[in-house]
Design a protein around this motif. Structure first.
Motif, PDB file in Angstrom:
ATOM      1  N   PHE A  58      40.466 -74.266 -24.242  1.00  0.00           N
ATOM      2  CA  PHE A  58      39.399 -73.501 -24.334  1.00  0.00           C
ATOM      3  C   PHE A  58      39.566 -72.095 -24.976  1.00  0.00           C
ATOM      4  N   PHE A  59      38.805 -71.834 -25.920  1.00  0.00           N
ATOM      5  CA  PHE A  59      38.897 -70.463 -26.348  1.00  0.00           C
ATOM      6  C   PHE A  59      37.479 -69.971 -26.830  1.00  0.00           C
ATOM      7  N   ALA A  60      37.497 -68.629 -26.988  1.00  0.00           N
ATOM      8  CA  ALA A  60      36.191 -67.779 -27.657  1.00  0.00           C
ATOM      9  C   ALA A  60      34.879 -68.287 -26.911  1.00  0.00           C
ATOM     10  N   PRO A  61      34.713 -68.333 -25.685  1.00  0.00           N
ATOM     11  CA  PRO A  61      33.551 -68.794 -25.302  1.00  0.00           C
ATOM     12  C   PRO A  61      32.402 -67.695 -25.248  1.00  0.00           C
ATOM     13  N   LYS A  62      31.382 -68.109 -25.539  1.00  0.00           N
ATOM     14  CA  LYS A  62      30.222 -67.078 -25.791  1.00  0.00           C
ATOM     15  C   LYS A  62      29.043 -67.349 -24.992  1.00  0.00           C
ATOM     16  N   PRO A  63      28.894 -67.318 -23.700  1.00  0.00           N
ATOM     17  CA  PRO A  63      29.999 -66.353 -22.977  1.00  0.00           C
ATOM     18  C   PRO A  63      30.791 -67.596 -21.873  1.00  0.00           C
ATOM     19  N   GLY A  64      30.379 -68.568 -21.773  1.00  0.00           N
ATOM     20  CA  GLY A  64      30.934 -69.560 -20.666  1.00  0.00           C
ATOM     21  C   GLY A  64      31.855 -70.528 -21.265  1.00  0.00           C
ATOM     22  N   ASN A  65      33.009 -70.628 -20.344  1.00  0.00           N
ATOM     23  CA  ASN A  65      33.743 -71.854 -20.611  1.00  0.00           C
ATOM     24  C   ASN A  65      33.013 -73.129 -20.412  1.00  0.00           C
ATOM     25  N   LEU A  66      32.885 -73.103 -18.847  1.00  0.00           N
ATOM     26  CA  LEU A  66      32.325 -74.518 -18.221  1.00  0.00           C
ATOM     27  C   LEU A  66      31.296 -74.196 -17.275  1.00  0.00           C
ATOM     28  N   THR A  67      30.300 -75.151 -17.289  1.00  0.00           N
ATOM     29  CA  THR A  67      29.413 -75.039 -16.469  1.00  0.00           C
ATOM     30  C   THR A  67      29.160 -76.506 -16.013  1.00  0.00           C
ATOM     31  N   VAL A  68      29.027 -76.435 -14.403  1.00  0.00           N
ATOM     32  CA  VAL A  68      28.849 -77.736 -13.845  1.00  0.00           C
ATOM     33  C   VAL A  68      27.707 -77.608 -12.982  1.00  0.00           C
ATOM     34  N   SER A  69      26.667 -78.323 -12.958  1.00  0.00           N
ATOM     35  CA  SER A  69      25.503 -78.049 -12.140  1.00  0.00           C
ATOM     36  C   SER A  69      25.087 -79.489 -11.636  1.00  0.00           C
TER      37      SER A  69
END
Length: 175
Positions: A58-69
């Motif tokens: 994972f690189f350069a997230p804008k803004p998040g890498n990972l969201t688990v909901s």
């Protein structure tokens, strides 16, 4: 690859999005061996169960890498999270989820001061074997119970910032 630090290439987008619903969960998915970058959230998982995320970069997230909901039994292991030359929040969020694992991964230079990894309204979470370096914050638990943090190396935080933070409503043991 969108080298412009201020521009989101796919605003609101995700490289990978699993979006089920409460009455019909997405079930049994493997996400393995990808290079993910330059979207609002690199991987976005909602209302899913039995998902394995492994061996990704994972690189350069804008803004998040990972969201688990709203998910169960999501296993995130053996990944690298690094914004590379950019300064990005880079957060990893688990919200309203249970029985998930975040393990054996490296997290570098996450800039979010509210928590590099944020675990909110969850239960049965296992966080282990993470290496966090140069982040502005560490692991933050809010209203989370029956969870464990084990064998994590957190270094290079700003002075006075705790590596693991829990609120009064959380029951998280550290080993």
């Amino acid at each position: 690859y969108g080298g412009d630090q201020g521009k989101t290439v796919a605003e609101g987008g995700a490289n990978i999005r699993l979006s089920g619903k409460a009455s019909y969960l997405i079930d049994s998915v493997a996400i393995t061996g990808n290079i993910l970058s330059d979207t609002t959230t690199n991987i976005d998982i909602d209302h899913s169960t039995d998902v394995a995320i492994s061996s990704n970069t994972f690189f350069a997230p804008k803004p998040g890498n990972l969201t688990v909901s709203n998910s169960e039994r999501v296993v995130v292991t053996g990944n690298t999270f690094n914004p590379r030359q950019f300064e990005r929040p880079g957060t990893i969020f688990f919200v309203d989820s249970k029985d998930c694992v975040l393990a054996n991964s490296t997290l570098k230079d996450f800039q979010d001061e509210e928590g590099a990894v944020q675990i909110v309204n969850c239960e049965g979470m296992l966080i282990s074997g993470l290496v966090l370096t140069g982040c502005k914050s560490g692991l933050v638990f809010q209203n989370t119970r029956d969870s464990v943090v084990a064998n994590c190396l957190i270094r290079g935080l700003p002075d006075g910032v705790k590596g693991v933070q829990t609120d009064a409503a959380s029951e998280v043991s550290s080993k």
